[in-house]
Design an enzyme around this catalytic site. Structure first.
Site, PDB file in Angstrom:
ATOM      1  N   HIS A 136      -8.887   1.648  -1.908  1.00 16.25           N
ATOM      2  CA  HIS A 136      -7.647   1.440  -1.564  1.00 16.25           C
ATOM      3  C   HIS A 136      -7.332   0.970  -3.261  1.00 16.25           C
ATOM      4  O   HIS A 136      -7.440  -0.323  -3.569  1.00 16.25           O
ATOM      5  CB  HIS A 136      -7.936   0.474  -0.801  1.00 16.25           C
ATOM      6  CG  HIS A 136      -6.388   0.717   0.243  1.00 16.25           C
ATOM      7  ND1 HIS A 136      -5.419   0.953  -0.949  1.00 16.25           N
ATOM      8  CD2 HIS A 136      -6.216  -0.214   1.189  1.00 16.25           C
ATOM      9  CE1 HIS A 136      -4.481   1.059  -0.311  1.00 16.25           C
ATOM     10  NE2 HIS A 136      -4.460  -0.299   0.873  1.00 16.25           N
ATOM     11  N   PHE A 190       1.019  -2.831   4.602  1.00 17.93           N
ATOM     12  CA  PHE A 190       1.356  -3.969   4.956  1.00 17.93           C
ATOM     13  C   PHE A 190       2.293  -4.751   4.632  1.00 17.93           C
ATOM     14  O   PHE A 190       3.106  -4.532   3.911  1.00 17.93           O
ATOM     15  CB  PHE A 190       0.566  -5.482   3.817  1.00 17.93           C
ATOM     16  CG  PHE A 190      -1.471  -5.283   4.648  1.00 17.93           C
ATOM     17  CD1 PHE A 190      -1.192  -4.970   5.962  1.00 17.93           C
ATOM     18  CD2 PHE A 190      -1.503  -6.815   3.979  1.00 17.93           C
ATOM     19  CE1 PHE A 190      -2.921  -5.158   5.995  1.00 17.93           C
ATOM     20  CE2 PHE A 190      -3.179  -6.775   4.440  1.00 17.93           C
ATOM     21  CZ  PHE A 190      -3.627  -6.000   5.082  1.00 17.93           C
ATOM     22  N   HIS A 226      -3.496   7.609   5.628  1.00 11.19           N
ATOM     23  CA  HIS A 226      -3.784   6.177   5.406  1.00 11.19           C
ATOM     24  C   HIS A 226      -5.557   5.546   4.867  1.00 11.19           C
ATOM     25  O   HIS A 226      -5.530   5.315   3.953  1.00 11.19           O
ATOM     26  CB  HIS A 226      -2.926   5.872   5.649  1.00 11.19           C
ATOM     27  CG  HIS A 226      -2.668   4.001   4.759  1.00 11.19           C
ATOM     28  ND1 HIS A 226      -2.551   3.725   3.411  1.00 11.19           N
ATOM     29  CD2 HIS A 226      -2.627   2.427   5.153  1.00 11.19           C
ATOM     30  CE1 HIS A 226      -2.185   2.711   3.118  1.00 11.19           C
ATOM     31  NE2 HIS A 226      -2.704   2.075   4.116  1.00 11.19           N
ATOM     32  N   GLU A 258      -3.309   4.955  13.811  1.00  6.50           N
ATOM     33  CA  GLU A 258      -2.935   6.020  12.613  1.00  6.50           C
ATOM     34  C   GLU A 258      -3.784   7.557  13.267  1.00  6.50           C
ATOM     35  O   GLU A 258      -2.604   8.155  13.308  1.00  6.50           O
ATOM     36  CB  GLU A 258      -3.661   5.940  10.992  1.00  6.50           C
ATOM     37  CG  GLU A 258      -3.262   6.938  10.262  1.00  6.50           C
ATOM     38  CD  GLU A 258      -3.121   6.621   9.092  1.00  6.50           C
ATOM     39  OE1 GLU A 258      -3.877   6.475   8.795  1.00  6.50           O
ATOM     40  OE2 GLU A 258      -3.032   8.158   8.231  1.00  6.50           O
ATOM     41  N   LYS A 266      -9.971   7.301   0.563  1.00  2.32           N
ATOM     42  CA  LYS A 266     -10.513   5.915   0.544  1.00  2.32           C
ATOM     43  C   LYS A 266     -11.699   5.985   0.908  1.00  2.32           C
ATOM     44  O   LYS A 266     -12.023   5.064   0.073  1.00  2.32           O
ATOM     45  CB  LYS A 266      -9.810   5.039   1.152  1.00  2.32           C
ATOM     46  CG  LYS A 266      -8.241   5.552   0.698  1.00  2.32           C
ATOM     47  CD  LYS A 266      -7.075   3.667   1.561  1.00  2.32           C
ATOM     48  CE  LYS A 266      -5.902   3.839   1.328  1.00  2.32           C
ATOM     49  NZ  LYS A 266      -5.517   4.805   1.538  1.00  2.32           N
ATOM     50  N   CYS A 279       0.774  -1.200   0.308  1.00  3.86           N
ATOM     51  CA  CYS A 279       0.027  -0.609  -0.338  1.00  3.86           C
ATOM     52  C   CYS A 279       0.717   1.082  -0.258  1.00  3.86           C
ATOM     53  O   CYS A 279       0.052   2.162   0.266  1.00  3.86           O
ATOM     54  CB  CYS A 279      -0.871   0.406   0.733  1.00  3.86           C
ATOM     55  SG  CYS A 279      -1.273  -1.829   1.768  1.00  3.86           S
TER      56      CYS A 279
END
Lengths: 80, 412
Positions: free
Chosen positions: B340, B400, B303, B314, B335, B164
């Site tokens: 995403h 990830f 994010h 976050e 998003k 990501c």
């Protein structure tokens, strides 16, 4: 199944090339087809004609060369 | 001492679930429009979650048939976004030393569809051979390589694959290259086209995907809302033209912003579980790299995936970084609207930040209807803001694997 007509339709379908340009004596180079494009054409031809093109290939320059190759393999591999 | 070059953005390209140009994309973000819809592919009935942020894109509108057929969708997206970024920048590539212009591209799953198509032939259809272009379409560097081929860019060409965070990293590394004087300009960004049956099933198995909202599929991704249930996969691309300030000024280019800060780091904590410490460290490093203070940041594009864990982590990381100032900084997750985009997420969100500065407007986080005590910042809930000061922005990507990427840009 006429080899040339079938081959011509493969080439024109795949590459948007005007059918009148695809003549027996046309070279693949003048049709702006590179070696990868040739693999792609052979791949389609194998499906359409039920043949298997071996890796150790004769040199292919013109559309006639491809027709000759297909005809030879159709004969050898016994599929019409 | 070697000169450090300042780096600016002069061009933007976007192919997205919210439109295939930057203006439509940003207008839809500001309108709070969702690009998340039902998947129309045949395989949809075999999915547990049948929604995605897919992109309306007809390759034949951009490429002749034979070319379209020899390029994976991920490469098609990347080429169209690159063309837009080049045009938008007004750069005359012929007039430049093209050894000094390179391509850095981020992607997560690269040519996933081409590989999967090959496997379907092989395993399901028992074909004895695969299409001749399979390798060339599926290889992870295909998109970056094709951009260089099409635009004859002979500078460095690298593909970044950090899930990501891929395209935040690709842009940041391109900035570093220009800063150091090794390139004058870089096309940088990311592309992703992973909405294949196998890839979606793999994501399904990870149990991170959002449940479909029964009333409105577009409302399924709810970052920072108490009732959030996960992320929604998306596809698309965004590329930016980065140039040294000298190069941009010499040709009188329109400048969107200067990229003043970048940092990347690794959590080294867990393969999926995000870390407050890791995320905060990356944000602090980026602020430090930019020479800015917490109070200087006007907007954070989070994010904000919409998973339970990411959004609370976050939020905590932003507080750990900015202290009390965190409550005064608008933070949004776009998003919620474009989904995403994985390897393209960082780039498209950075693009949203650039447009936010250009238009002095903040895109909202939509579907934020249940406050979560762990998410108590200003998330620009549900309604975009126009006519606000947006001069310095931060864009976060946390992947990830634990890779973090943070970019900071500032209006000149």
């Amino acid at each position: 199944m006429d080899t040339f007509e079938t081959l011509r339709s493969i080439i024109t379908d795949k590459f948007d090339i005007d059918a009148t340009k695809v003549t027996l004596d046309a070279t693949l180079e003048t049709l702006e087809l590179d070696s990868l494009d040739t693999f792609d054409i052979i791949f389609e031809a194998e499906e359409k004609f039920g043949i298997k093109v071996p890796n150790d290939q004769v040199e292919i320059k013109t559309v006639q060369d491809v027709v000759n190759l297909i005809d030879r393999l159709r004969g050898e591999q016994g599929k019409k | 001492m070697k000169k450090i070059h300042r780096v600016v953005v002069t061009g933007i390209g976007v192919v997205s679930p919210l439109g295939n140009d930057k203006k439509t994309f940003f207008a839809n973000l500001m309108a709070g429009k969702s690009g998340i819809r039902h998947i129309e592919s045949e395989f949809a009935e075999s999915l547990e979650t049948r929604i995605a942020a897919w992109t309306d894109f007809d390759p034949l509108a951009y490429f002749p048939k034979h070319k379209a057929n020899s390029l994976d969708r991920v490469t098609q997206f990347a080429l169209v976004a690159s063309q837009q970024a080049i045009e938008d920048s007004g750069i005359d590539l012929q007039a430049h030393d093209k050894d000094r212009i390179g391509v850095y591209l981020g992607t997560g799953m690269a040519g996933a569809a081409s590989l999967e198509e090959g496997y379907i032939r092989l395993y399901r259809d028992n074909a004895s051979r695969l299409k001749p272009f399979t390798v060339l379409m599926a290889m992870p560097n295909a998109a970056g390589a094709q951009i260089a081929l099409d635009f004859l860019l002979t500078g460095p060409n690298l593909t970044f694959c950090t899930a990501c965070a891929s395209s935040t990293i690709s842009i940041g590394e391109a900035v570093r290259l220009i800063r150091s004087g090794e390139a004058d300009a870089m096309l940088a960004g990311g592309s992703e086209a992973l909405l294949t049956f196998g890839t979606i099933k793999a994501w399904e198995a990870l149990r991170t995907l959002a449940e479909e909202d029964p009333l409105d599929p577009g409302a399924s991704c709810r970052p920072f809302s108490k009732n959030r249930s996960g992320m929604v996969l998306g596809e698309g691309a965004s590329m930016v033209m980065l140039e040294s300030l000298e190069n941009a000024q010499a040709r009188g280019a329109r400048i969107y912003a200067e990229v003043v800060g970048f940092a990347s780091s690794s959590d080294s904590a867990h393969i999926t579980k995000p870390s407050v410490e890791g995320q905060s460290r990356a944000m602090k490093m980026a602020l430090n790299n930019a020479g800015l203070q917490a109070a200087d940041i006007d907007y954070i594009n989070a994010h904000g995936t919409g998973t339970l864990l990411n959004d609370s982590t976050e939020s905590a990381a932003i507080k750990a970084t900015f202290g009390d100032a965190a409550y005064n900084i608008p933070v949004s997750s776009t998003k919620s609207m474009h989904g995403h985009l994985m390897g393209a997420a960082g780039a498209i969100e950075f693009t949203a930040c650039l447009m936010a500065m250009q238009q002095q407007s903040l895109p909202p986080t939509i579907n934020l209807n249940e406050p979560d005590p762990e998410c108590d910042l200003d998330y620009v809930a549900n309604q975009g803001r126009v006519g606000v000061k947006v001069d310095t922005v931060m864009s976060n990507s946390f992947a990830f694997g634990g890779t973090s990427g943070v970019l900071i840009a500032k209006k000149l």
